[in-house]
Design a protein around this motif. Structure first.
Motif, PDB file in Angstrom:
ATOM      1  N   LEU A  42     -15.263 -21.395  25.043  1.00 14.41           N
ATOM      2  CA  LEU A  42     -14.462 -20.550  24.162  1.00 14.41           C
ATOM      3  C   LEU A  42     -14.679 -19.073  24.472  1.00 14.41           C
ATOM      4  O   LEU A  42     -13.714 -18.314  24.621  1.00 14.41           O
ATOM      5  N   PHE A  43     -15.938 -18.666  24.587  1.00 17.28           N
ATOM      6  CA  PHE A  43     -16.217 -17.264  24.882  1.00 17.28           C
ATOM      7  C   PHE A  43     -15.734 -16.865  26.267  1.00 17.28           C
ATOM      8  O   PHE A  43     -15.236 -15.760  26.462  1.00 17.28           O
ATOM      9  N   SER A  44     -15.871 -17.738  27.243  1.00 13.65           N
ATOM     10  CA  SER A  44     -15.389 -17.399  28.589  1.00 13.65           C
ATOM     11  C   SER A  44     -13.874 -17.251  28.599  1.00 13.65           C
ATOM     12  O   SER A  44     -13.337 -16.353  29.256  1.00 13.65           O
ATOM     13  N   LEU A  45     -13.155 -18.111  27.871  1.00 11.83           N
ATOM     14  CA  LEU A  45     -11.700 -17.973  27.786  1.00 11.83           C
ATOM     15  C   LEU A  45     -11.306 -16.699  27.047  1.00 11.83           C
ATOM     16  O   LEU A  45     -10.342 -16.021  27.421  1.00 11.83           O
ATOM     17  N   LEU A  46     -12.034 -16.362  26.004  1.00 13.08           N
ATOM     18  CA  LEU A  46     -11.758 -15.145  25.255  1.00 13.08           C
ATOM     19  C   LEU A  46     -11.951 -13.911  26.141  1.00 13.08           C
ATOM     20  O   LEU A  46     -11.096 -13.006  26.155  1.00 13.08           O
ATOM     21  N   ILE A  47     -13.015 -13.889  26.905  1.00 20.09           N
ATOM     22  CA  ILE A  47     -13.275 -12.767  27.805  1.00 20.09           C
ATOM     23  C   ILE A  47     -12.207 -12.700  28.891  1.00 20.09           C
ATOM     24  O   ILE A  47     -11.691 -11.624  29.209  1.00 20.09           O
ATOM     25  N   GLU A  48     -11.838 -13.837  29.452  1.00 18.19           N
ATOM     26  CA  GLU A  48     -10.822 -13.865  30.516  1.00 18.19           C
ATOM     27  C   GLU A  48      -9.491 -13.342  30.007  1.00 18.19           C
ATOM     28  O   GLU A  48      -8.832 -12.542  30.662  1.00 18.19           O
ATOM     29  N   ARG A  49      -9.067 -13.762  28.831  1.00 16.70           N
ATOM     30  CA  ARG A  49      -7.789 -13.302  28.262  1.00 16.70           C
ATOM     31  C   ARG A  49      -7.852 -11.809  27.959  1.00 16.70           C
ATOM     32  O   ARG A  49      -6.891 -11.085  28.195  1.00 16.70           O
TER      33      ARG A  49
END
Length: 70
Positions: free
Chosen positions: A45-52
């Motif tokens: 979740l955090f990696s997707l949030l950072i990527e977006r």
């Protein structure tokens, strides 16, 4: 002013990185399937949030050049 704005995302990333670095380390030993899935999903979740977030910032940053090219 523009040179200052270029440093803002870097400073924000450093502040977030410093706060995350103070978290206790994740220990994946002796975890049940549910505990592992919970911890792994949090990381995803955090990696997707950072990527977006990076994608949005980069698209806003490059929008001026794209408009000039059109």
């Amino acid at each position: 002013m523009k040179s200052l704005l270029r440093w803002v995302p870097i400073l924000i990333a450093l502040a977030i990185g410093a706060s995350v670095a103070m978290w206790p380390p994740l220990k994946f030993r002796d975890l049940s399937g549910v505990e592992f899935a919970s911890r792994f999903s949090t990381l995803v979740l955090f990696s997707l949030l950072i990527e977006r977030t990076v994608e949005i910032v980069m698209s806003i940053w490059r929008a001026e050049e794209a408009n000039k090219r059109e």
